[in-house]
Every structure is written in C-alpha cells, then in structure tokens.
Write a protein that holds these residues in place. Structure first.
Motif, short mmCIF file in Angstrom:
data_model
loop_
_atom_site.label_atom_id
_atom_site.label_comp_id
_atom_site.label_asym_id
_atom_site.label_seq_id
_atom_site.Cartn_x
_atom_site.Cartn_y
_atom_site.Cartn_z
N ARG A 36 3.31 -5.73 10.97
CA ARG A 36 1.90 -6.00 11.25
C ARG A 36 1.27 -6.77 10.09
N GLY A 37 0.24 -7.51 10.42
CA GLY A 37 -0.47 -8.28 9.41
C GLY A 37 -1.02 -7.44 8.27
N ASP A 38 -1.47 -6.21 8.58
CA ASP A 38 -2.03 -5.36 7.53
C ASP A 38 -0.96 -4.91 6.53
N VAL A 39 0.29 -4.84 6.97
CA VAL A 39 1.37 -4.46 6.05
C VAL A 39 1.64 -5.59 5.07
N SER A 45 -5.79 -14.01 -2.12
CA SER A 45 -7.11 -14.40 -1.61
C SER A 45 -7.80 -15.18 -2.71
N ASP A 52 2.20 2.35 3.33
CA ASP A 52 3.26 1.50 3.89
C ASP A 52 4.59 1.78 3.20
N ARG A 57 0.86 -1.19 0.00
CA ARG A 57 0.00 0.00 0.00
C ARG A 57 0.90 1.24 0.00
N ALA A 90 -0.63 -7.99 4.30
CA ALA A 90 -1.87 -8.46 3.67
C ALA A 90 -1.84 -8.36 2.13
#
Length: 137
Positions: A126-129, A136, A51, A48, A131
């Motif tokens: 972090r997991g969101d970094v 998926s 990030d 992102r 993701a």
C-alpha cells in the motif's frame, strides 16, 4: 508545488579480508549481500514501527551491473531508494555503490515482495507503507 521523489538512504561498507576473492577484490556474492543489507537497513530506519511489525520483505529478483571494484580495507558508499509505484505485492528498489572518490562500482535494481508476518502470505504493498520512503519537498 514540487513532486515527491525518492528518499535516498546511504550506508558505508568496508571490504574485510573475508570479502576478498582470488582476484584481490570484493567477491560478487558479497556485493549481493551488501545490497540486501543496505535495503534491510533502509527498511529498519525509515518504515513505521507498525509496518515493521506487520510485514517483512524477500527478494524475488536481482539485476546487477558490476563496473568497478574495491580491495581489502577500502570502502564503498551504498545508496538505495524505492523506484516507481508498487505492483501488487512487489516493489522495485534501486541501488548504487561508489568508491571513496565517487567512482561507480556496482549498480542494480532489486524486486522485493512484501509478506504478512502473521500469515506468511504475499501482501499488497500500500502507498502508506512506502510513504516514509518518499521525500517531501
């Protein structure tokens, strides 16, 4: 429901004259540079924007297996993905290179540490970094 797996990133590399050693093939130090270039390209393509602006990564460990090689003008396809969950400020990245016929050339695992751009200090991954680096289904 299927489990999320690693999102693979692929890039092609061509062996130029400056990559070739006295044995007539790509020098091991070039493979290390290509591994870093591949990982950096993956980060730039998938992370992102917030990030990319907040963090950067440095290598803390390379583990590389050399199984084959290529000569000048030949190409290698590099594939990389994040493996497993982060551990504190580090994340494990797998990488593999194959020749144009799919023959394995180089594989490895690299451990990267994430640093905060503003402070220059280690930052917990972090997991969101990570993701965006997880596929998926």
């Amino acid at each position: 429901m299927s489990e999320r797996g690693p999102a693979r990133f692929e890039r092609q590399f061509e062996a130029r004259p400056e990559h070739i050693d006295e044995l007539g093939h790509v020098n091991n130090s070039v493979w290390v540079q290509w591994i870093q270039d591949l990982a950096t390209s993956h980060w730039e393509a998938a992370a992102r924007a917030e990030d990319r602006a907040a963090f950067y990564w440095v290598v803390v460990r390379h583990e590389i297996d050399y199984r084959g090689n290529i000569g000048e003008g030949e190409t290698a396809i590099g594939t990389t993905w994040i493996e497993g969950k982060p551990r504190g400020a580090t994340s494990l990245r797998a990488v593999q290179f194959v020749d144009s016929e799919g023959k394995p050339l180089v594989s490895g695992r690299t451990t990267w540490a994430m640093l905060d751009r503003e402070s220059g200090r280690l930052a917990k991954v972090r997991g969101d970094v990570l993701a965006p680096f997880t596929a998926s289904d």
